[in-house]
Design a protein around this motif. Structure first.
Motif, PDB file in Angstrom:
ATOM      1  N   ASN A   1       0.358 -43.352  79.239  1.00 19.84           N
ATOM      2  CA  ASN A   1       1.403 -43.251  78.227  1.00 19.84           C
ATOM      3  C   ASN A   1       0.932 -43.879  76.913  1.00 19.84           C
ATOM      4  O   ASN A   1       0.425 -45.004  76.889  1.00 19.84           O
ATOM      5  N   LEU A   2       1.102 -43.148  75.800  1.00 18.55           N
ATOM      6  CA  LEU A   2       0.744 -43.647  74.481  1.00 18.55           C
ATOM      7  C   LEU A   2       1.875 -44.533  73.970  1.00 18.55           C
ATOM      8  O   LEU A   2       2.959 -44.046  73.649  1.00 18.55           O
ATOM      9  N   GLN A   3       1.627 -45.840  73.942  1.00 18.04           N
ATOM     10  CA  GLN A   3       2.627 -46.799  73.469  1.00 18.04           C
ATOM     11  C   GLN A   3       2.442 -46.982  71.973  1.00 18.04           C
ATOM     12  O   GLN A   3       1.611 -47.747  71.508  1.00 18.04           O
ATOM     13  N   ALA A   4       3.224 -46.204  71.205  1.00 16.87           N
ATOM     14  CA  ALA A   4       3.044 -46.151  69.753  1.00 16.87           C
ATOM     15  C   ALA A   4       4.291 -46.622  69.035  1.00 16.87           C
ATOM     16  O   ALA A   4       4.817 -45.956  68.140  1.00 16.87           O
ATOM     17  N   SER A   5       4.787 -47.800  69.413  1.00 15.93           N
ATOM     18  CA  SER A   5       5.946 -48.345  68.699  1.00 15.93           C
ATOM     19  C   SER A   5       5.592 -48.631  67.245  1.00 15.93           C
ATOM     20  O   SER A   5       6.438 -48.530  66.361  1.00 15.93           O
ATOM     21  N   ASN A   6       4.325 -48.991  66.994  1.00 10.49           N
ATOM     22  CA  ASN A   6       3.819 -49.031  65.626  1.00 10.49           C
ATOM     23  C   ASN A   6       3.010 -47.754  65.414  1.00 10.49           C
ATOM     24  O   ASN A   6       1.952 -47.579  66.018  1.00 10.49           O
ATOM     25  N   PRO A   7       3.486 -46.828  64.591  1.00 13.42           N
ATOM     26  CA  PRO A   7       2.830 -45.513  64.473  1.00 13.42           C
ATOM     27  C   PRO A   7       1.371 -45.573  64.013  1.00 13.42           C
ATOM     28  O   PRO A   7       0.637 -44.598  64.199  1.00 13.42           O
ATOM     29  N   LYS A   8       0.951 -46.687  63.422  1.00 13.08           N
ATOM     30  CA  LYS A   8      -0.424 -46.783  62.924  1.00 13.08           C
ATOM     31  C   LYS A   8      -1.346 -47.583  63.845  1.00 13.08           C
ATOM     32  O   LYS A   8      -2.551 -47.651  63.612  1.00 13.08           O
ATOM     33  N   SER A   9      -0.790 -48.183  64.897  1.00 14.13           N
ATOM     34  CA  SER A   9      -1.601 -48.998  65.801  1.00 14.13           C
ATOM     35  C   SER A   9      -0.996 -48.885  67.198  1.00 14.13           C
ATOM     36  O   SER A   9       0.039 -49.488  67.478  1.00 14.13           O
TER      37      SER A   9
ATOM     38  N   ILE B   1      -6.152 -46.335  67.978  1.00  8.38           N
ATOM     39  CA  ILE B   1      -5.722 -46.304  69.376  1.00  8.38           C
ATOM     40  C   ILE B   1      -6.600 -47.270  70.169  1.00  8.38           C
ATOM     41  O   ILE B   1      -7.830 -47.162  70.160  1.00  8.38           O
ATOM     42  N   SER B   2      -5.954 -48.209  70.851  1.00 10.77           N
ATOM     43  CA  SER B   2      -6.671 -49.159  71.698  1.00 10.77           C
ATOM     44  C   SER B   2      -6.635 -48.652  73.138  1.00 10.77           C
ATOM     45  O   SER B   2      -5.565 -48.546  73.739  1.00 10.77           O
ATOM     46  N   ILE B   3      -7.802 -48.343  73.699  1.00 11.40           N
ATOM     47  CA  ILE B   3      -7.914 -47.775  75.047  1.00 11.40           C
ATOM     48  C   ILE B   3      -8.834 -48.663  75.877  1.00 11.40           C
ATOM     49  O   ILE B   3      -9.937 -49.007  75.445  1.00 11.40           O
TER      50      ILE B   3
ATOM     51  N   ALA C   1       2.670 -34.528  74.723  1.00 13.27           N
ATOM     52  CA  ALA C   1       2.647 -34.311  76.168  1.00 13.27           C
ATOM     53  C   ALA C   1       3.512 -35.346  76.883  1.00 13.27           C
ATOM     54  O   ALA C   1       3.347 -36.551  76.705  1.00 13.27           O
ATOM     55  N   SER C   2       4.463 -34.852  77.696  1.00  9.75           N
ATOM     56  CA  SER C   2       5.284 -35.707  78.539  1.00  9.75           C
ATOM     57  C   SER C   2       4.999 -35.339  79.993  1.00  9.75           C
ATOM     58  O   SER C   2       5.053 -34.155  80.357  1.00  9.75           O
ATOM     59  N   THR C   3       4.713 -36.321  80.805  1.00  9.32           N
ATOM     60  CA  THR C   3       4.359 -36.035  82.199  1.00  9.32           C
ATOM     61  C   THR C   3       4.554 -37.291  83.030  1.00  9.32           C
ATOM     62  O   THR C   3       5.169 -38.276  82.598  1.00  9.32           O
ATOM     63  N   GLY C   4       4.003 -37.273  84.231  1.00  7.40           N
ATOM     64  CA  GLY C   4       4.058 -38.425  85.121  1.00  7.40           C
ATOM     65  C   GLY C   4       2.688 -38.675  85.722  1.00  7.40           C
ATOM     66  O   GLY C   4       1.851 -37.773  85.818  1.00  7.40           O
ATOM     67  N   PHE C   5       2.456 -39.917  86.125  1.00  9.05           N
ATOM     68  CA  PHE C   5       1.165 -40.305  86.676  1.00  9.05           C
ATOM     69  C   PHE C   5       1.403 -41.077  87.961  1.00  9.05           C
ATOM     70  O   PHE C   5       2.195 -42.029  88.000  1.00  9.05           O
ATOM     71  N   ASN C   6       0.726 -40.673  89.041  1.00 10.91           N
ATOM     72  CA  ASN C   6       0.865 -41.328  90.338  1.00 10.91           C
ATOM     73  C   ASN C   6      -0.498 -41.846  90.778  1.00 10.91           C
ATOM     74  O   ASN C   6      -1.495 -41.131  90.720  1.00 10.91           O
ATOM     75  N   TYR C   7      -0.515 -43.093  91.243  1.00  6.22           N
ATOM     76  CA  TYR C   7      -1.773 -43.754  91.590  1.00  6.22           C
ATOM     77  C   TYR C   7      -1.570 -44.492  92.907  1.00  6.22           C
ATOM     78  O   TYR C   7      -0.750 -45.414  93.009  1.00  6.22           O
TER      79      TYR C   7
END
Length: 804
Positions: free
Chosen positions: A568-576, A630-632, A478-484
């Motif tokens: 946004n899922l920051q997955a520069s390390n695919p396992k963490s 995934i750290s949330i 999923a690619s999108t935008g978030f406004n807050y």
């Protein structure tokens, strides 16, 4: 002999202060002590009354307004002695009659100043000062940070710790409000670590740690407030200062110039800092348990490089003696790159084994603008004051990463993926403050503030059509935008009462928050508005012997920042990977503290104990998606911290001063989640120690050393270790102290150190090790020149005795 004589006088003053209550009241002496240059109060100046034999018979210290009162003085002739570190001592002859009350009015102390080639050099302050509402670290006295940035300075400040990623904690809480010259900035709201990298250490005058803020301050920052005060020219004339540092892992160049004439002053600064040769090694072992148990091992070589720049312009104008204007503009740029080279991953499934080899590059590119306008109006009535502040702050930021998957045999390119996450944060602030003295020892403060904050984050995932082809949108993600959008309306009232040696400051602040948020093309997310009432109470007592006792309580709030909210899922390390949570609620904190300052012979000792209790605590919680952790950020439940802080400053001799201390706290985390996979409790003790010393040789040579140790920091599912930092610096003042050269070494005794992170829960076990190579050699050169004179008192020719 001189030191022994001084000690006898001090002991005699203490005895006289304690025994004074046994004497019949005869007369009193009062007054106010101010700085002759800045016209500001000299807080805690020492007041001593000596008889004609030069023996002390009574004394006290000034309060935070520079005021003093010495009573119970027998009639006779005396010498009033007013002194403070870094100032020339004032001696005034006085005569006391029966029940005579003498008001000395305003007494000015001149800084210990030497005119060398028409450049002013002032006496040194102590490294750490304790005030009723804050602890002040005089960074300009620390040469070991020369050539570094604000991160290096904050590592040395009592009660603060900085991890390897540059994240700052105050007594274990990373939820701190960082101000620059008492003003907020969007870059610190997004990432404190990024903000600190843009501030050169050589520009920092002091760092103020405010653990119990009054109602005048924003309620945000559950851990407290850190105010970084930059150097400012207060001298009349033209002044130019240059700083150049070359190091093995980073360099910098800074130029600051200032001009002041009469009512008007300008200052302009520029700073550029490249970083390079920052290398290390990474390893990770993790077990995930979801539908199946999976074992992952990873190893890679890490490196980082980048550059930061900061440019500032400040203008101030004294319209007349009662009205003044000040404007400032700050522009910053940053370009940071992090690399994981040869990331080798092995994944063991129940029935198969998979391996991969990847090169990963993560980027953080941005620019920020901070503009402010302030107006101050003073009145004929002393301490009556009106202040207006307007701020515009905008921060553009683009994060992202590129993953190149390689053939393991010959390392040919197999696949390319990337993520782009551009966004911005903007704040518009209007603030009005007014203070009214109701009586000589009573002060009422009240005001209001509105903050309008807009956060935008767009994110897109791409995959290359072939190893060397163009990127296409990855429709599988999923690619999108978030406004807050967030608006905060605030009002406060605060009352200060000073009676003899007691000072009480009590107040309350109400903040109402309205939020509107939505994903691109989607209806608004339902986030209810909320209000919070934040009380604060500070009570201090100046003891007769110069000691200080204070107790405080306040309530704080921590609103989630962009990093916590960003989906946004920051997955520069695919396992963490990491991901924000738009549904986060604010965190609430109750903080109580008791502190005591005392003198033991010539040593100064600061002691404090605190309790901090959080509800709706914002903490990272780890979940499993397939075989990825995934750290949330989530509102986990409650967090309690109980701790002590000790700081000791010892002037061993006139040339050698040593100081150090500890910040140690015990943390208890509880997650009240109904999900058994997330429900957990964690507790542990975190000790932190630091030691700092200065030795001044003859012929303008000086030597400084610093060392610190940080214990394990605990989170809900595990802990993280920290490195031992140490540094030495030797400095030579040249050309009539207008210039200096210095050489510094950082982490020379342990050029490589390992930071270990361990997590454990019902669904995962993870051990991560980062080995950092951080031995640094650096050389610095500074030179200041110009034609400056002592600034005159701010009394202008206009007749402004009336209120206008």
């Amino acid at each position: 002999m001189m030191r022994e004589s001084v000690m006898k006088k001090v002991l005699f003053i203490l005895f006289a202060c304690v025994s004074g209550s046994l004497m019949a009241q005869k007369g009193s002496v009062s007054g106010t002590v101010i700085d002759s240059l800045t016209q500001k109060p000299v807080e805690y100046a020492t007041i001593a009354i000596l008889n004609l034999s030069n023996k002390p018979i009574n004394g006290t210290i000034c309060d935070e307004s520079g005021k003093f009162l010495v009573d119970k003085v027998d009639k006779g002739s005396y010498m009033l002695v007013v002194s403070f570190v870094g100032y020339t001592t004032q001696k005034i002859s006085i005569g006391i009659k029966d029940k005579n009350e003498i008001n000395m009015g305003t007494i000015t102390l001149a800084p210990s100043v030497k005119m060398l080639h028409e450049v002013v050099v002032q006496g040194q302050r102590t490294l750490v000062e304790e005030k009723p509402d804050r602890t002040i670290y005089n960074a300009e006295q620390d040469a070991t940070t020369k050539g570094g940035d604000a991160t290096d300075v904050l590592k040395r400040v009592p009660m603060l710790t900085v991890d390897v990623d540059g994240n700052v904690s105050l007594r274990g809480s990373a939820n701190v409000k960082v101000l620059i010259n008492n003003k907020p900035s969007t870059i610190s709201a997004n990432s404190v670590a990024d903000a600190l990298k843009q501030i050169p250490a050589d520009m920092i005058k002091t760092v103020e740690v405010i653990t119990s803020p009054s109602a005048k301050y924003d309620a945000e920052g559950s851990g407290g407030i850190i105010n970084i005060v930059l150097k400012k020219n207060t001298l009349e004339g033209t002044f130019l200062n240059t700083d150049v540092t070359a190091g093995s892992r980073g360099s910098n160049m800074g130029v600051n110039t200032a001009y002041r004439k009469g009512k008007m002053g300008f200052s302009l600064g520029a700073f550029f800092r490249p970083t390079y040769n920052v290398v290390g090694d990474f390893s990770n072992e993790q077990v995930t348990r979801s539908n199946q148990t999976t074992y992952n091992t990873q190893s890679a070589h890490n490196r980082n490089d980048g550059a930061q720049g900061t440019y500032t312009l400040v203008w101030d104008y004294d319209i007349n003696k009662n009205n003044s204007l000040s404007t400032s503009l700050r522009y910053g740029t940053r370009n940071q790159n992090s690399y994981q080279d040869q990331l080798f991953t092995t994944t063991q499934y129940p029935d198969s084994l998979k391996t991969s080899l990847q090169n990963i590059r993560s980027t953080n590119v941005g620019e920020n603008v901070d503009a402010s306008l302030s107006y101050t109006k003073k009145f004929a009535k002393k301490d009556r004051e009106l202040n207006f502040l307007g701020i515009f702050s905008h921060n553009n930021q683009t994060n992202g990463y590129v993953i190149n998957t390689l053939q393991q045999t010959d390392q040919t390119l197999l696949q390319r993926n990337k993520n782009e996450n551009p966004g911005y944060t903007q704040e518009n602030i209007l603030q009005l403050d007014y203070q009214e003295p109701l009586h000589e020892n009573h002060l009422l403060e009240f005001g209001g503030k509105t903050t309008m904050r807009n956060v935008q984050s767009d994110y897109t995932y791409y995959i290359a059509s072939d190893p060397f082809g163009s990127y296409l949108v990855d429709n599988s993600r999923a690619s999108t935008g978030f406004n807050y959008n967030q608006s905060i309306s605030a009002a406060y009232a605060s009352y200060t009462l000073s009676v003899n040696e007691y000072t009480l400051k009590a107040g309350s602040r109400y903040e109402y928050t309205n939020i509107q948020a939505h994903f691109k093309g989607q209806p608004n997310i339902t986030i209810p508005s909320y209000g919070v009432l934040v009380p604060s109470v500070n009570l201090s007592r100046k003891l007769k012997n110069g000691n200080l006792l204070k107790v405080s309580y306040n309530k704080r709030i921590q609103r989630p920042n962009l990093r916590d909210l960003n989906p946004n899922l920051q997955a520069s390390n695919p396992k963490s990977a990491t991901q924000g949570n738009p549904n986060l609620k604010p965190e609430y904190t109750h903080l109580a503290e008791i502190a005591y300052k005392t003198n033991l012979k010539e040593a100064t000792i600061n002691l404090s104990a605190f309790m901090r209790y959080n509800t709706n605590d914002i903490q990272p919680a780890r979940i499993i998606r397939n075989d990825t952790i995934i750290s949330i950020a989530q509102n986990i439940g409650t967090e309690a911290n109980y701790g002590i802080s000790i700081f000791v400053n010892v002037p061993v001799s006139e040339k050698f001063t040593i100081n150090g201390g500890t910040d140690t706290f015990y943390r208890v985390l509880k997650n009240n989640s109904n999900d058994l996979n997330l429900n957990s409790t964690k507790q542990g003790l975190t000790p932190n120690f630091r030691l700092f010393g200065t030795y001044n040789f003859s012929n303008n040579w000086s030597f400084q050393f610093f060392g610190s140790y940080q214990g394990r920091s605990y989170n809900l599912q595990g802990y993280r270790t920290s490195p031992i930092n140490h540094s030495v610096s030797v400095k030579k003042s040249i050309w009539g102290k207008n210039g200096s050269i210095s050489l510094g070494l950082d982490n020379f005794a342990a050029p490589a150190y390992q930071v270990r992170s361990q997590l454990s829960s019902a669904v995962l076990d993870q051990t991560t090790k980062n080995t950092l190579h951080n031995f640094i050699v650096k050389a610095s050169f500074s030179y200041k020149f110009g034609r400056v004179t002592q600034a005159k008192k701010k009394e202008l020719v206009e007749d402004d005795s009336r209120e206008n």
